[in-house]
Design a protein around this motif. Structure first.
Motif, PDB file in Angstrom:
ATOM      1  N   ALA A   1      13.670  12.597 -23.391  1.00 50.95           N
ATOM      2  CA  ALA A   1      15.119  12.766 -23.312  1.00 50.95           C
ATOM      3  C   ALA A   1      15.596  13.914 -24.199  1.00 50.95           C
ATOM      4  O   ALA A   1      16.388  14.766 -23.768  1.00 50.95           O
ATOM      5  CB  ALA A   1      15.822  11.466 -23.713  1.00 50.95           C
ATOM      6  N   LEU A   2      15.096  13.943 -25.436  1.00 50.55           N
ATOM      7  CA  LEU A   2      15.507  15.005 -26.364  1.00 50.55           C
ATOM      8  C   LEU A   2      15.028  16.367 -25.869  1.00 50.55           C
ATOM      9  O   LEU A   2      15.801  17.340 -25.866  1.00 50.55           O
ATOM     10  CB  LEU A   2      14.949  14.720 -27.762  1.00 50.55           C
ATOM     11  N   GLU A   3      13.782  16.438 -25.413  1.00 59.68           N
ATOM     12  CA  GLU A   3      13.255  17.713 -24.908  1.00 59.68           C
ATOM     13  C   GLU A   3      14.045  18.168 -23.682  1.00 59.68           C
ATOM     14  O   GLU A   3      14.350  19.350 -23.527  1.00 59.68           O
ATOM     15  CB  GLU A   3      11.774  17.571 -24.560  1.00 59.68           C
ATOM     16  N   GLY A   4      14.358  17.196 -22.816  1.00 56.59           N
ATOM     17  CA  GLY A   4      15.114  17.524 -21.610  1.00 56.59           C
ATOM     18  C   GLY A   4      16.477  18.093 -21.943  1.00 56.59           C
ATOM     19  O   GLY A   4      16.911  19.107 -21.367  1.00 56.59           O
ATOM     20  N   LEU A   5      17.150  17.464 -22.902  1.00 60.82           N
ATOM     21  CA  LEU A   5      18.486  17.925 -23.298  1.00 60.82           C
ATOM     22  C   LEU A   5      18.398  19.342 -23.879  1.00 60.82           C
ATOM     23  O   LEU A   5      19.249  20.197 -23.589  1.00 60.82           O
ATOM     24  CB  LEU A   5      19.081  16.963 -24.324  1.00 60.82           C
ATOM     25  N   GLU A   6      17.376  19.607 -24.668  1.00 58.29           N
ATOM     26  CA  GLU A   6      17.239  20.941 -25.256  1.00 58.29           C
ATOM     27  C   GLU A   6      17.001  21.991 -24.185  1.00 58.29           C
ATOM     28  O   GLU A   6      17.548  23.100 -24.251  1.00 58.29           O
ATOM     29  CB  GLU A   6      16.109  20.940 -26.289  1.00 58.29           C
ATOM     30  N   VAL A   7      16.207  21.642 -23.174  1.00 56.25           N
ATOM     31  CA  VAL A   7      15.960  22.589 -22.090  1.00 56.25           C
ATOM     32  C   VAL A   7      17.251  22.869 -21.320  1.00 56.25           C
ATOM     33  O   VAL A   7      17.530  24.014 -20.955  1.00 56.25           O
ATOM     34  CB  VAL A   7      14.859  22.065 -21.141  1.00 56.25           C
ATOM     35  N   VAL A   8      18.059  21.840 -21.114  1.00 50.91           N
ATOM     36  CA  VAL A   8      19.329  22.024 -20.417  1.00 50.91           C
ATOM     37  C   VAL A   8      20.218  22.985 -21.197  1.00 50.91           C
ATOM     38  O   VAL A   8      20.816  23.918 -20.640  1.00 50.91           O
ATOM     39  CB  VAL A   8      20.056  20.679 -20.218  1.00 50.91           C
ATOM     40  N   LEU A   9      20.311  22.770 -22.512  1.00 46.44           N
ATOM     41  CA  LEU A   9      21.191  23.607 -23.332  1.00 46.44           C
ATOM     42  C   LEU A   9      20.695  25.053 -23.376  1.00 46.44           C
ATOM     43  O   LEU A   9      21.492  25.994 -23.373  1.00 46.44           O
ATOM     44  CB  LEU A   9      21.311  23.023 -24.748  1.00 46.44           C
ATOM     45  N   ILE A  10      19.385  25.235 -23.401  1.00 36.72           N
ATOM     46  CA  ILE A  10      18.828  26.594 -23.366  1.00 36.72           C
ATOM     47  C   ILE A  10      19.091  27.223 -22.000  1.00 36.72           C
ATOM     48  O   ILE A  10      19.585  28.346 -21.886  1.00 36.72           O
ATOM     49  CB  ILE A  10      17.319  26.570 -23.657  1.00 36.72           C
ATOM     50  N   GLY A  11      18.787  26.439 -20.943  1.00 36.75           N
ATOM     51  CA  GLY A  11      18.931  26.962 -19.581  1.00 36.75           C
ATOM     52  C   GLY A  11      20.366  27.297 -19.237  1.00 36.75           C
ATOM     53  O   GLY A  11      20.629  28.197 -18.431  1.00 36.75           O
ATOM     54  N   ALA A  12      21.307  26.576 -19.871  1.00 35.72           N
ATOM     55  CA  ALA A  12      22.720  26.788 -19.561  1.00 35.72           C
ATOM     56  C   ALA A  12      23.170  28.194 -19.941  1.00 35.72           C
ATOM     57  O   ALA A  12      24.166  28.701 -19.432  1.00 35.72           O
ATOM     58  CB  ALA A  12      23.571  25.751 -20.285  1.00 35.72           C
ATOM     59  N   ALA A  13      22.441  28.843 -20.838  1.00 39.25           N
ATOM     60  CA  ALA A  13      22.799  30.197 -21.259  1.00 39.25           C
ATOM     61  C   ALA A  13      22.596  31.195 -20.133  1.00 39.25           C
ATOM     62  O   ALA A  13      23.082  32.326 -20.216  1.00 39.25           O
ATOM     63  CB  ALA A  13      21.965  30.583 -22.483  1.00 39.25           C
ATOM     64  N   PHE A  14      21.875  30.817 -19.085  1.00 39.67           N
ATOM     65  CA  PHE A  14      21.553  31.767 -18.015  1.00 39.67           C
ATOM     66  C   PHE A  14      22.546  31.755 -16.861  1.00 39.67           C
ATOM     67  O   PHE A  14      22.281  32.313 -15.807  1.00 39.67           O
ATOM     68  CB  PHE A  14      20.129  31.517 -17.509  1.00 39.67           C
ATOM     69  N   ASP A  15      23.697  31.093 -17.080  1.00 38.07           N
ATOM     70  CA  ASP A  15      24.800  31.203 -16.141  1.00 38.07           C
ATOM     71  C   ASP A  15      24.438  30.787 -14.715  1.00 38.07           C
ATOM     72  O   ASP A  15      24.722  31.514 -13.759  1.00 38.07           O
ATOM     73  CB  ASP A  15      25.346  32.651 -16.146  1.00 38.07           C
ATOM     74  N   GLN A  16      23.772  29.654 -14.607  1.00 34.16           N
ATOM     75  CA  GLN A  16      23.488  29.111 -13.286  1.00 34.16           C
ATOM     76  C   GLN A  16      24.391  27.902 -13.045  1.00 34.16           C
ATOM     77  O   GLN A  16      25.113  27.480 -13.942  1.00 34.16           O
ATOM     78  CB  GLN A  16      22.014  28.688 -13.190  1.00 34.16           C
ATOM     79  N   ASP A  17      24.331  27.372 -11.839  1.00 32.37           N
ATOM     80  CA  ASP A  17      25.082  26.155 -11.527  1.00 32.37           C
ATOM     81  C   ASP A  17      24.219  24.958 -11.917  1.00 32.37           C
ATOM     82  O   ASP A  17      23.319  24.577 -11.180  1.00 32.37           O
ATOM     83  CB  ASP A  17      25.405  26.133 -10.028  1.00 32.37           C
ATOM     84  N   VAL A  18      24.490  24.419 -13.119  1.00 33.50           N
ATOM     85  CA  VAL A  18      23.627  23.378 -13.686  1.00 33.50           C
ATOM     86  C   VAL A  18      24.281  22.006 -13.582  1.00 33.50           C
ATOM     87  O   VAL A  18      25.461  21.848 -13.897  1.00 33.50           O
ATOM     88  CB  VAL A  18      23.319  23.675 -15.171  1.00 33.50           C
ATOM     89  N   SER A  19      23.506  21.034 -13.138  1.00 32.37           N
ATOM     90  CA  SER A  19      23.971  19.650 -13.184  1.00 32.37           C
ATOM     91  C   SER A  19      22.834  18.769 -13.698  1.00 32.37           C
ATOM     92  O   SER A  19      21.692  19.212 -13.795  1.00 32.37           O
ATOM     93  CB  SER A  19      24.433  19.176 -11.796  1.00 32.37           C
ATOM     94  N   MET A  20      23.195  17.538 -14.069  1.00 36.61           N
ATOM     95  CA  MET A  20      22.197  16.596 -14.570  1.00 36.61           C
ATOM     96  C   MET A  20      22.338  15.281 -13.819  1.00 36.61           C
ATOM     97  O   MET A  20      23.444  14.892 -13.444  1.00 36.61           O
ATOM     98  CB  MET A  20      22.394  16.330 -16.073  1.00 36.61           C
ATOM     99  N   ALA A  21      21.208  14.614 -13.620  1.00 38.01           N
ATOM    100  CA  ALA A  21      21.240  13.281 -13.030  1.00 38.01           C
ATOM    101  C   ALA A  21      20.604  12.308 -14.018  1.00 38.01           C
ATOM    102  O   ALA A  21      19.635  12.653 -14.703  1.00 38.01           O
ATOM    103  CB  ALA A  21      20.478  13.267 -11.707  1.00 38.01           C
ATOM    104  N   PHE A  22      21.180  11.119 -14.101  1.00 36.71           N
ATOM    105  CA  PHE A  22      20.651  10.074 -14.982  1.00 36.71           C
ATOM    106  C   PHE A  22      20.309   8.866 -14.119  1.00 36.71           C
ATOM    107  O   PHE A  22      21.199   8.254 -13.508  1.00 36.71           O
ATOM    108  CB  PHE A  22      21.677   9.722 -16.060  1.00 36.71           C
ATOM    109  N   VAL A  23      19.007   8.582 -14.069  1.00 38.71           N
ATOM    110  CA  VAL A  23      18.486   7.562 -13.163  1.00 38.71           C
ATOM    111  C   VAL A  23      17.527   6.669 -13.952  1.00 38.71           C
ATOM    112  O   VAL A  23      16.937   7.112 -14.949  1.00 38.71           O
ATOM    113  CB  VAL A  23      17.728   8.241 -11.994  1.00 38.71           C
ATOM    114  N   ASP A  24      17.353   5.434 -13.499  1.00 32.86           N
ATOM    115  CA  ASP A  24      16.450   4.485 -14.175  1.00 32.86           C
ATOM    116  C   ASP A  24      16.826   4.401 -15.660  1.00 32.86           C
ATOM    117  O   ASP A  24      18.002   4.392 -15.992  1.00 32.86           O
ATOM    118  CB  ASP A  24      14.987   4.889 -13.965  1.00 32.86           C
TER     119      ASP A  24
END
Lengths: 136, 100
Positions: free
Chosen positions: A22-45
């Motif tokens: 979870a922590l690694e995933g969140l960090e990747v999202v925050l890093i990836g968000a800098a690249f100005d893409q259309d980012v979304s997240m899903a929370f399952v299970d």
């Protein structure tokens, strides 16, 4: 695909502290968000547990990273899809989740909720629209 | 015997196997992601409630708090304990069986 951006989806299926996903995933999202893409997240299970409010890790010596989810809105990550079936199985409702918001620059910076509770069927459709899917 | 369960009941079958193989009267301690099993309203709630009639159930308070689980969200009959109690439970029982 607006502006030629790709749609990136991060799928989170793990509880926050038992593993590092979870922590690694969140960090990747925050890093990836800098690249100005259309980012979304899903929370399952067990991923829905990442958004549980009131997390207090003080007595365990672990870092409480749940406040970092509040930063997502500032990184234009404003679509956090939470699967209703996963909440139901765990006895959780929308009231159990963090109040995450973002400021909509297209609507006079009105504060709007980032968390969207969707059915599995709706989520299937959202996943199907993605260009890239990362799993944590 | 003291049985410990540290995995979410929604991700592993540790809870089911523990409940199947623990002798009546055992101490069951839920730690780490195992504590999700003792929260109210889940799909495994009935199994856990039934277990409180056969065993003595404990959940580690600091792991509940870390996950945002309040005392009123814990199933009745589950004892919330601290690290010192964990040590006492391990010392009191001859053996510790960890369902990983």
């Amino acid at each position: 695909m607006a502006n030629g951006n790709k749609k990136f989806m991060y799928v989170n299926r793990r509880a926050p502290y038992g593993t590092i996903y979870a922590l690694e995933g969140l960090e990747v999202v925050l890093i990836g968000a800098a690249f100005d893409q259309d980012v979304s997240m899903a929370f399952v299970d067990d991923g829905v547990y990442q958004l549980k409010k009131g997390q207090d890790t003080g007595a365990t010596g672990m870092k409480n990273f749940s406040p970092a989810y509040r930063a997502l809105g500032d990184y234009d990550v404003t679509k956090l899809y939470v699967e209703k079936e996963s909440l139901d199985q765990r006895g959780l409702t929308a009231d159990d989740l963090l109040d995450l918001t973002y400021e909509d620059e297209d609507d006079d910076y009105a504060e709007k909720p980032s968390v969207r509770i969707v059915s599995g069927e709706e989520l299937a459709g959202i996943l199907d629209e993605q260009d890239v899917i990362f799993n944590f | 015997m003291l049985h410990t369960i540290n995995k979410s009941p929604f991700e592993r079958n540790s809870l089911d196997t523990c409940l199947r193989l623990a002798k009546p009267g055992s101490d069951l301690l839920f730690v780490e992601d195992g504590v999700y099993a003792v929260t109210v309203g889940t799909a495994v709630q009935d199994n856990v409630k039934k277990a409180t009639e056969e065993h003595v159930l404990y959940a580690l308070g600091p792991d509940l708090a870390a996950r945002g689980i309040t005392e009123d969200q814990v199933i009745d009959g589950v004892n919330i304990v601290d690290y010192g109690d964990f040590v006492d439970l391990a010392a009191k029982n001859d053996r510790v069986q960890a369902w990983l």
